[in-house]
Design a protein around this motif. Structure first.
Motif, mmCIF file in Angstrom:
data_model
loop_
_atom_site.group_PDB
_atom_site.id
_atom_site.type_symbol
_atom_site.label_atom_id
_atom_site.label_comp_id
_atom_site.label_asym_id
_atom_site.label_seq_id
_atom_site.Cartn_x
_atom_site.Cartn_y
_atom_site.Cartn_z
ATOM 1 N N ARG A 194 0.873 -1.183 0.000
ATOM 2 C CA ARG A 194 0.000 0.000 0.000
ATOM 3 C C ARG A 194 0.902 1.222 0.000
ATOM 4 N N GLY A 196 0.565 5.898 -0.499
ATOM 5 C CA GLY A 196 -0.358 7.022 -0.573
ATOM 6 C C GLY A 196 0.251 8.325 -0.144
ATOM 7 N N GLU A 213 -4.711 9.389 2.297
ATOM 8 C CA GLU A 213 -5.276 8.788 1.093
ATOM 9 C C GLU A 213 -4.409 7.591 0.720
ATOM 10 N N THR A 214 -5.038 6.449 0.582
ATOM 11 C CA THR A 214 -4.320 5.186 0.412
ATOM 12 C C THR A 214 -4.798 4.449 -0.830
ATOM 13 N N VAL A 215 -3.824 3.860 -1.570
ATOM 14 C CA VAL A 215 -4.145 2.976 -2.696
ATOM 15 C C VAL A 215 -3.330 1.698 -2.539
ATOM 16 N N HIS A 216 -3.717 0.657 -3.238
ATOM 17 C CA HIS A 216 -2.940 -0.576 -3.271
ATOM 18 C C HIS A 216 -1.834 -0.430 -4.310
ATOM 19 N N LEU A 222 -2.332 6.685 -7.425
ATOM 20 C CA LEU A 222 -3.102 7.741 -6.750
ATOM 21 C C LEU A 222 -2.851 9.083 -7.408
ATOM 22 N N GLN A 227 -6.487 5.207 -9.644
ATOM 23 C CA GLN A 227 -7.221 4.549 -8.573
ATOM 24 C C GLN A 227 -7.899 5.596 -7.698
ATOM 25 N N THR A 228 -9.093 5.264 -7.214
ATOM 26 C CA THR A 228 -9.754 6.123 -6.227
ATOM 27 C C THR A 228 -9.249 5.716 -4.851
ATOM 28 N N PRO A 229 -8.653 6.626 -4.111
ATOM 29 C CA PRO A 229 -8.038 6.230 -2.851
ATOM 30 C C PRO A 229 -9.064 6.046 -1.743
ATOM 31 N N ARG A 230 -8.674 5.295 -0.764
ATOM 32 C CA ARG A 230 -9.427 5.249 0.484
ATOM 33 C C ARG A 230 -8.986 6.444 1.319
#
Length: 777
Positions: A194, A196, A213-216, A222, A227-230
Motif C-alpha cells: 500500500r 499514498g 489517502e491510500t491505494v494498493h 493515486l 485509482q480512487t483512494p481510500r
C-alpha cells in the motif's frame, strides 16, 4: 528509524555530477528541492529508501550542448516550443560517456539489485509557496544495468524542465527561467503493498485533522488518478480502529516531520508489508481559507463596532489594494488631523494608535467608537462641560475652521494649477514619478483634512439655520427651507482629468461618460422670502420692524455662511478628485511600463499591487507573481458580488441584514426636497447602467461618479446617506425628488410603480398586490 544500504559519500566538489544522499545537508542548488528535502529527512533519522542524485551540475553540462543551446535560444526569442521538440533536443545532446558511466554506477549502487525510479528534482520544486506537483517528468522501473534506459530516463527528467506546462507554471508564479536547473533523483523501487499521501493538516478540514489517502500498490496510481483512494481522517491523533496496521506509525512519523519542518506537510509514503518508507515530504501550499491580505484581520474586528455612515461617499464600493492604501492613508490622516485640531480625542493611552478606518470585505468602514458615532458602545470623543472647557473647545473649533478655510483655498488653487500644468508622466524617470506620487498624496491628505472640517462646519451652520426656522414653523417646512437655502451659489464642474468617485480611481476622461456640466441654479431671493413669510406667519414672529430686520439679517448671515462653506466643500472635494486623477496617472504610467515589459497583463493591473509593491516595482523590482495577482483579481470580483456593508454592525458582518417589512403602502425616509415624481423604480449597482429620465433610481449608495445619472433620473431613492450628502445636494440643485435612509429599498422596490415625495420623505407603492417584504425606515 534510519536510512538503509548506503555508506556516507565524500563531500561533493562544486562540479560533482552525482551525489549519494547521506543526510549531511545537500544543497538545493546542487541536488534540487525534492532531493534536498529527502536528504534532510535522512539526517532526521526518518526511514527513507536509499537515494542518490544526478546533480544540477550534470544538467548544466548537457545544457551546453549545441542542440540544447539552440533550444534555449528559441525560448529567449519568445518562441513557444512543444514538448516533443524539447525532448528531441536533449536526446540529441545525450550524456557524455564518462558521466553516463558514473550515473549507471550510482544507480546500480542505489538499486542494490532492484529497478529504480528516476524522479525530477528541480532547483525550483517543493518550495514553501509552490510545490510544482506533477509539473516535471519521472521514470519508473528503470533497469540500472541498461545504460540506454538510464540515459533516456535522466534526459527525460532534464528536458521536462522546459516543457510548456512547467514553463507556464513558473511564469504564473513570477519565477524567472534564468539560473533554473534540474537534478535527477534516483531511488530503488519500493515493492509497495500500500502507498499514498498524508496531509498533516487536512486543507479542507478543521484544525488538527490529518488526512490520509491510500491505494494498493504504488502511489503513482493515486497521483495519476488511476485509482480512487481510500480516505481516512485522523482527529487529534486518534487512529480509527479499522485503520491499516501501518497508519499508527505513519501518523507518528508524519507528525515528527511536521514538528521538525515547522509547518504542515504533504508526505508521500509506501508500506512494503513489513516496513514503512517515506519517499517525499514537502510543505502544504494550499490553505482552506483564502483570506484577503489587504482586508483587516477578522480576528481584530470582534471587539469593535463599525459604521459606514459618511465613509461610503468618500470611499465607495470595493476598493483595490493600491487605491485602498493611498485613500485609506489620506482619510485616516485627515480625520486624525481634524480630531487633534479640535481636541476631541480622549486622554486614553490607546487613542493615538487606535485605527479609525478599516477595510472589511473590500469596503471601507469606520470605527464607530473612535469617531464618536451615536449608538456606538463607547466613544473616544469627549465634550467639555465646564464653562472654561467650553470656551477652550470653541476657541479650538474656530482656529480649526480658519485653518481649514485657508488649507481648502490653497489646495483648490494648487489642484487647478496642477490640472493645467502637470508634466507628462511618460517623460518622468521612475524616481521622479515616485516623488510626484508622494507630493500628490501629501497634498490630497491636506485637502481631505480641510474638506472634512469645512463639511462639518457647513453642517453645523445648516443645523443652526434649521433650528432657527423650526422656532417659527413645522419641522418639515424648516427642513425643506434650510436645505433649499443652503445650496451653494455656484455649481462646481469637475475637470475631465479628475477621478470620478474616489481619489486614484478612474477618471472622467477614461470613461465614456462626460463630466457633469453646469446649469442654471434656483433663484435664492424667493427662498429667503419664503423663510421670512413663514417667520411672519408664526405666533412667535418678531413684534417690531427692528427685530424683524435683525431676524432677516440673521437668516441672511447663516445662509451666506452656509452657502460659502458648502461651496468651499464642493470645490475642495473637486480638488481632491482632481489630485486623485493625477495620482491615477502616475499609477497607470508605472503600470504601462510594467505591461510593456510583460510583467503585467495590462496597465490597470497596477491596482492589484499594494503601495509598497508599487514603489518597489517602480524602481525596477519584479511585481508579485501573475498567479498572486489573478487571485487578487478574482477576490475583488467576488467582493463586488456581495451586498454592501450594513450602516452599522459589530465584528465581521456575514451579509447585509434582511429588510424589515413595511406597514401599508407608504415608506418613510429622509426628505431631500423638490416635489413628487411617479414612475417605474429601477435598481442600479453601477453608474454605467442605463436609466431613463422617466424612471426612478434605486441604489444602496452613490458617489460623485453617479452625477450624470442623478441629474437626469426622474427621482431617486437611496438606501444610505442623508440630506447633506453629495447626492442630496445634486437633487436639490437639479430639482430631483429624493428620499434617503430606506435600508433594503433598492431590492424590494425594483420594478415597481412608485411615487417619490421629496418634500415629505415618503415613497408610496402604487402597484396592486405588493408583497409584504417592502422595507421601511
Amino acid at each position: 528509524m534510519t536510512s538503509i544500504g548506503i555508506h556516507a559519500a565524500p563531500v561533493p566538489s562544486a562540479q560533482a555530477h552525482t551525489l549519494v544522499l547521506d543526510g549531511v545537508g545537500a544543497s538545493g542548488d546542487l541536488v534540487g528541492g525534492k532531493a534536498a528535502a529527502l536528504d534532510r529527512l535522512i539526517g532526521w533519522g526518518i526511514a527513507v529508501p536509499a537515494a542518490a542524485c544526478v546533480t544540477a551540475n550534470a544538467y548544466r553540462v548537457v545544457a551546453q550542448q549545441p542542440s540544447v543551446v539552440a533550444l534555449l535560444t528559441r525560448f529567449e526569442r519568445g518562441e513557444e516550443v512543444c514538448a516533443h521538440d524539447v525532448d528531441a533536443a536533449f536526446s540529441l545532446a545525450g550524456l557524455p560517456a564518462a558521466m553516463l558511466d558514473e550515473v549507471c554506477a550510482v544507480a546500480a549502487r542505489v538499486g542494490a539489485g532492484r529497478t529504480v525510479a528516476v524522479r525530477s528534482s528541480a532547483t525550483v520544486e517543493d518550495m514553501d509557496a509552490s510545490s510544482f506537483a506533477g509539473q516535471y517528468h519521472s521514470a519508473l522501473d528503470v533497469d540500472p544495468a541498461d545504460p540506454a534506459a538510464i540515459e533516456r530516463a535522466v534526459l527525460s527528467v532534464f528536458s521536462s524542465l522546459h516543457h510548456p506546462a512547467p514553463r507556464a507554471y513558473r511564469k504564473a508564479l513570477g519565477i524567472a527561467d534564468d539560473g533554473v536547473a534540474m537534478a535527477a533523483l534516483i531511488m530503488p523501487m519500493v515493492p509497495a503493498v500500500r502507498s499514498g499521501v498524508l496531509f498533516t493538516q487536512d486543507p479542507t478540514g478543521p484544525a488538527g485533522t490529518i488526512r490520509i489517502e491510500t491505494v494498493h500498490g504504488l502511489a503513482e496510481a493515486l497521483v495519476s488518478g488511476k485509482q480512487t483512494p481510500r480516505v481516512q481522517l485522523v482527529s487529534d491523533g486518534i487512529v480509527p480502529a479499522d485503520a491499516e496496521v501501518e497508519v499508527g506509525e505513519l501518523v507518528t512519523v508524519a507528525r515528527e516531520i511536521e514538528r521538525r519542518a515547522g509547518c504542515p506537510q504533504d508526505v508521500e509514503w509506501a508500506w512494503d508489508g513489513s516496513r514503512l518508507w517515506i519517499v517525499q515530504a514537502r510543505p502544504i501550499t494550499v490553505a482552506a481559507v483564502d483570506r484577503d491580505p489587504c482586508d483587516t484581520d477578522p480576528d481584530l474586528l470582534s471587539e469593535h463596532d463599525f459604521t459606514t455612515a459618511g465613509i461610503t461617499e468618500m470611499l465607495p464600493g470595493v476598493i483595490p489594494p493600491l487605491r485602498w492604501d493611498v485613500c485609506s492613508f489620506i482619510v485616516e490622516e485627515a480625520l486624525r488631523t481634524m480630531f487633534d485640531a479640535l481636541g476631541t480625542h480622549s486622554a486614553d493611552s490607546e487613542e493615538p494608535t487606535r485605527r479609525l478606518l478599516y477595510r472589511i470585505h473590500g469596503r471601507a468602514a469606520l470605527d464607530a467608537a473612535v469617531t464618536g458615532t451615536p449608538g456606538s458602545s463607547g466613544g473616544s470623543q469627549h465634550h467639555p462641560t465646564s464653562r472654561i472647557g467650553r470656551l477652550g473647545h470653541h476657541f479650538r473649533a474656530a482656529r480649526a475652521r480658519r485653518r481649514a478655510v485657508f488649507d481648502a483655498d490653497v489646495v483648490i488653487h494648487a489642484a487647478r494649477e496642477i490640472d493645467t500644468g502637470a508634466p507628462a508622466s511618460s517623460a518622468q524617470s521612475p524616481r521622479d514619478l515616485l516623488r510626484c506620487h508622494l507630493a500628490l498624496t501629501d497634498l490630497a491628505t491636506r485637502a481631505m483634512g480641510a474638506e472634512i472640517t469645512v463639511a462639518a462646519d457647513a453642517g453645523a451652520i445648516h443645523e443652526g439655520l434649521r433650528l432657527l426656522l423650526t422656532r417659527y414653523g413645522p419641522s418639515a417646512d424648516a427642513d425643506r427651507l434650510a436645505g433649499a437655502l443652503t445650496v451653494p451659489e455656484t455649481r462646481v464642474d469637475p475637470s475631465p482629468r479628475a477621478s470620478m468617485a474616489i481619489p486614484a480611481g478612474p477618471t472622467w476622461v477614461e470613461s465614456d461618460r462626460r463630466s457633469p456640466a453646469g446649469g442654471p441654479l434656483p433663484e435664492r431671493s424667493a427662498t429667503i422670502d419664503a423663510a421670512m413669510k413663514m417667520i411672519d406667519a408664526s405666533p412667535r414672529r418678531p413684534k417690531t420692524d427692528v427685530t424683524r430686520w435683525l431676524r432677516l439679517r440673521q437668516v441672511e448671515r447663516l445662509v451666506t455662511e452656509a452657502r460659502a462653506q458648502f461651496e468651499r466643500r464642493e470645490r475642495t472635494k473637486a480638488a481632491i478628485l482632481s489630485l486623485g486623477g493625477e495620482i491615477r496617472r502616475v499609477h497607470l504610467e508605472v503600470g504601462r511600463r510594467l505591461s510593456a515589459d510583460g510583467l503585467l497583463l495590462c496597465p490597470e493591473d497596477i491596482e492589484l499591487l499594494t503601495v509598497e509593491e508599487f514603489r518597489a516595482t517602480a524602481l525596477g523590482h519584479r511585481p508579485p507573481a501573475p498567479a498572486v495577482l489573478e487571485r487578487r483579481r478574482r477576490r475583488l470580483h467576488r467582493q463586488e458580488q456581495q451586498d454592501p456593508l450594513p450602516s452599522s454592525f459589530h465584528g465581521d458582518p456575514e451579509a447585509m441584514a434582511p429588510a424589515t417589512s413595511a406597514i401599508g403602502r407608504t415608506l418613510h425616509g429622509w426628505a431631500a426636497g423638490n416635489g413628487r415624481f411617479r414612475g417605474i423604480a429601477r435598481r442600479l449597482t453601477d453608474p454605467d447602467q442605463p436609466l431613463g429620465s422617466d424612471e426612478i433610481l434605486l441604489a444602496t449608495t452613490t458617489d460623485p461618479s453617479w452625477a450624470p445619472l442623478l441629474m437626469r433620473c426622474g427621482a431617486m431613492v437611496i438606501e444610505q446617506g442623508g440630506p447633506l450628502s453629495h447626492a442630496a445636494i445634486l437633487a436639490r440643485e437639479f430639482g430631483v425628488p429624493a428620499v434617503f435612509n430606506l435600508p433594503g429599498a433598492a431590492r424590494a422596490l425594483d420594478g415597481h410603480h412608485v411615487e417619490v415625495d421629496g418634500a415629505t420623505g415618503t415613497v408610496t407603492i402604487l402597484d396592486e398586490g405588493i408583497s409584504d417584504d417592502i422595507p421601511h425606515a
